[in-house]
Structure formats: C-alpha cells, structure tokens
Scaffold this motif. Structure first.
Motif, short mmCIF file in Angstrom:
data_model
loop_
_atom_site.label_atom_id
_atom_site.label_comp_id
_atom_site.label_asym_id
_atom_site.label_seq_id
_atom_site.Cartn_x
_atom_site.Cartn_y
_atom_site.Cartn_z
N UNK A 141 -55.80 -29.73 9.07
CA UNK A 141 -54.45 -29.88 9.64
C UNK A 141 -54.57 -30.32 11.10
N UNK A 142 -55.51 -29.70 11.82
CA UNK A 142 -55.73 -30.10 13.20
C UNK A 142 -56.17 -31.55 13.33
N UNK A 143 -57.00 -31.99 12.39
CA UNK A 143 -57.46 -33.37 12.41
C UNK A 143 -56.29 -34.33 12.19
N UNK A 144 -55.40 -33.98 11.27
CA UNK A 144 -54.23 -34.83 11.03
C UNK A 144 -53.31 -34.85 12.25
N UNK A 145 -53.12 -33.69 12.86
CA UNK A 145 -52.28 -33.63 14.06
C UNK A 145 -52.87 -34.50 15.17
N UNK A 146 -54.19 -34.50 15.28
CA UNK A 146 -54.86 -35.32 16.30
C UNK A 146 -54.53 -36.79 16.12
N UNK A 147 -54.25 -37.18 14.88
CA UNK A 147 -53.90 -38.57 14.63
C UNK A 147 -52.56 -38.99 15.21
N UNK A 148 -51.78 -38.02 15.66
CA UNK A 148 -50.48 -38.31 16.25
C UNK A 148 -50.48 -38.11 17.77
N UNK A 149 -51.67 -38.05 18.35
CA UNK A 149 -51.76 -37.93 19.81
C UNK A 149 -51.13 -39.17 20.45
N UNK A 164 -57.03 -41.65 9.35
CA UNK A 164 -57.79 -41.88 8.12
C UNK A 164 -58.62 -40.65 7.77
N UNK A 165 -59.28 -40.08 8.78
CA UNK A 165 -60.10 -38.88 8.56
C UNK A 165 -59.23 -37.70 8.14
N UNK A 166 -58.10 -37.51 8.82
CA UNK A 166 -57.23 -36.37 8.51
C UNK A 166 -56.62 -36.46 7.13
N UNK A 167 -56.13 -37.62 6.75
CA UNK A 167 -55.52 -37.78 5.43
C UNK A 167 -56.56 -37.63 4.32
N UNK A 168 -57.73 -38.19 4.54
CA UNK A 168 -58.81 -38.05 3.55
C UNK A 168 -59.20 -36.59 3.37
N UNK A 191 -66.99 -32.04 -0.49
CA UNK A 191 -67.53 -32.80 0.63
C UNK A 191 -66.49 -33.74 1.23
N UNK A 192 -65.61 -34.27 0.38
CA UNK A 192 -64.51 -35.08 0.88
C UNK A 192 -63.60 -34.24 1.78
N UNK A 193 -63.49 -32.96 1.48
CA UNK A 193 -62.65 -32.06 2.27
C UNK A 193 -63.35 -31.60 3.55
N UNK A 194 -64.66 -31.43 3.49
CA UNK A 194 -65.39 -30.81 4.60
C UNK A 194 -65.93 -31.82 5.61
N UNK A 195 -66.41 -32.96 5.15
CA UNK A 195 -67.14 -33.86 6.02
C UNK A 195 -66.30 -34.71 6.99
N UNK A 196 -65.03 -35.02 6.69
CA UNK A 196 -64.30 -35.88 7.62
C UNK A 196 -64.27 -35.38 9.06
N UNK A 197 -64.11 -34.07 9.29
CA UNK A 197 -64.07 -33.56 10.66
C UNK A 197 -65.36 -33.85 11.41
N UNK A 198 -66.53 -33.39 10.91
CA UNK A 198 -67.75 -33.69 11.66
C UNK A 198 -68.08 -35.18 11.73
N UNK A 199 -67.76 -35.95 10.67
CA UNK A 199 -68.01 -37.39 10.71
C UNK A 199 -67.11 -38.04 11.76
N UNK A 200 -65.84 -37.64 11.79
CA UNK A 200 -64.92 -38.14 12.81
C UNK A 200 -65.43 -37.81 14.20
N UNK A 201 -65.87 -36.56 14.40
CA UNK A 201 -66.39 -36.15 15.70
C UNK A 201 -67.60 -36.99 16.09
N UNK A 202 -68.46 -37.26 15.12
CA UNK A 202 -69.66 -38.08 15.38
C UNK A 202 -69.25 -39.49 15.80
N UNK A 203 -68.30 -40.09 15.08
CA UNK A 203 -67.84 -41.45 15.41
C UNK A 203 -67.17 -41.48 16.77
#
Length: 225
Positions: A141-149, A164-168, A191-203
């Motif tokens: 949810x935090x990741x999705x909210x970040x998309x609206x910064x 994209x990361x938050x919705x995925x 893994x689709x649920x867990x990995x987007x946050x750390x992958x987003x952070x890495x990118x």
C-alpha cells in the motif's frame, strides 16, 4: 538535484538489498534435497523454516531447508538495508503527507522483513505472519501511495516506475492470498507480491547514484566568486 553523501549511502543500501536477498534465495534453495525447492510450489518462508517436516494445512508440502540460517540472515540484512535506505534518503525524496505516508509504510515493511527473519514460520507462526502482512499488505500500500507523490518531489520524478511496482505488488498480494497461481504457481505469485518493493528500491537507488554529487559549500562559494 544534487545528491549529498548521506543520500548516496542510502541509495547504495537500496541497490545492495535485492542481490543479497535473491542470491541467498537461490543458494539456500539449491541445498534442498528430495524434494527439490520449487519457486512455483514453495513459499519464500519455506527457505527459512528451521525444522524438517510437513508444513501448511492449506497447501501441505514437505519442507526441509538445511541452510535456513543463511536465508534468515539474508532477510535480516535486507531489512536493515531497506530501512537504512529509507532513513538516509528521507528528506531527499521530498516532503508532504503523501511522501511521508509512503515512507512510513515502507519503513514498516522493512521491519516486516526483520520480523519474518527473526521468527521462522515453524518457530513462531504468528509473528512470522505479522511480518508477512507488513511486507505484502502495509508495504505494498505504501508503494502504491508513493506512486502519487507530487511531481515537484524527487520521488514523484519516477512515478511510472513506482506505480507499476505498486500495482504489480498489490495484484500479486490479492492473488497470493486467494491462492491463485495463474500459471506461475502460488509460490511464484508470492514473489510477485514480495519482490516489487525491494526491486523498486534497487532501481530507484541505482537512478539516484547517477545523480551528480552535491558540491561542498566551500566549492560553491568559490564558484560564486
């Protein structure tokens, strides 16, 4: 935007988090024997289970992870790196209720990694499940909210990547808890649920490290004269 030393260290923490997590997952999984570890069938948590035996009443499966200490240590390191990245880039990413709300929820998700690592599912299931909820529920949810910064913030500059990361992640979370694998297995959906946050952070960390370094005040004064 120029990146100061603190922000650069935070960005590098983010860059390091995913490789540590993924390499540990791969190496720990390769140590499984009879059955072999399957990313489609088994959960991430199975890699950290401390004992061998049949696990999970919903999807019964035999779990035996000889190198579980490695996986749990890697998850704890991931938690520390994600949290450090968030704290060290806290002011850099922007201000306002949207940015701060996203950062707070993502920081709780980083704590979820630590909670899950310190409490393997077969040792303290309740705390482990709480950690998973912080990662897949609160964090996504935090990741999705970040998309609206706001576009005026550094975080808002990468809105497409973040949304994209938050919705995925949220889609993966819903499908995982509904036990729907959609061709990649329930373990794959986790893994689709867990990995987007750390992958987003890495990118994001990699993008930030490409930002020019902030010049010391003395150099700026000299340039001004």
């Amino acid at each position: 935007m120029n990146l100061n030393r603190t922000g650069r260290v935070g960005a590098l923490c983010w860059v390091a988090a995913v490789p540590i997590f993924l390499v540990a997952s791969l190496v720990t999984g390769l140590r499984w024997r009879d059955p072999a570890y399957s990313w489609a069938i088994h959960n991430i948590s199975d890699l950290g289970n401390a004992h061998c035996g049949i696990w999970d009443t919903t999807r019964p499966r035999y779990v035996c992870s000889p190198w579980h200490p490695l996986m749990n240590a890697a998850m704890l390191a991931t938690a520390v790196l994600l949290a450090a990245g968030l704290l060290l880039t806290w002011r850099l990413l922007g201000r306002g209720i949207v940015v701060r709300s996203a950062q707070t929820l993502l920081l709780l998700a980083a704590g979820g990694y630590a909670l899950a690592a310190l409490n393997p599912a077969d040792v303290d299931e309740n705390r482990h499940v709480l950690g998973a909820f912080l990662i897949m529920g609160v964090g996504n949810v935090g990741l999705l909210i970040a998309g609206f910064a706001p576009n005026t913030t550094v975080l808002g500059g990468w809105r497409g990547l973040t949304l994209a990361a938050g919705l995925t992640a949220l889609a993966g979370t819903v499908l995982f808890f509904a036990q729907q694998g959609l061709g990649i297995g329930v373990g794959g959906m986790e893994r689709v649920a867990v990995l987007p946050f750390p992958v987003w952070a890495c990118c994001l960390g990699a993008l930030l490290t490409e930002t020019p370094a902030d010049r010391p005040a003395r150099n700026r004064s000299a340039a001004a004269t």
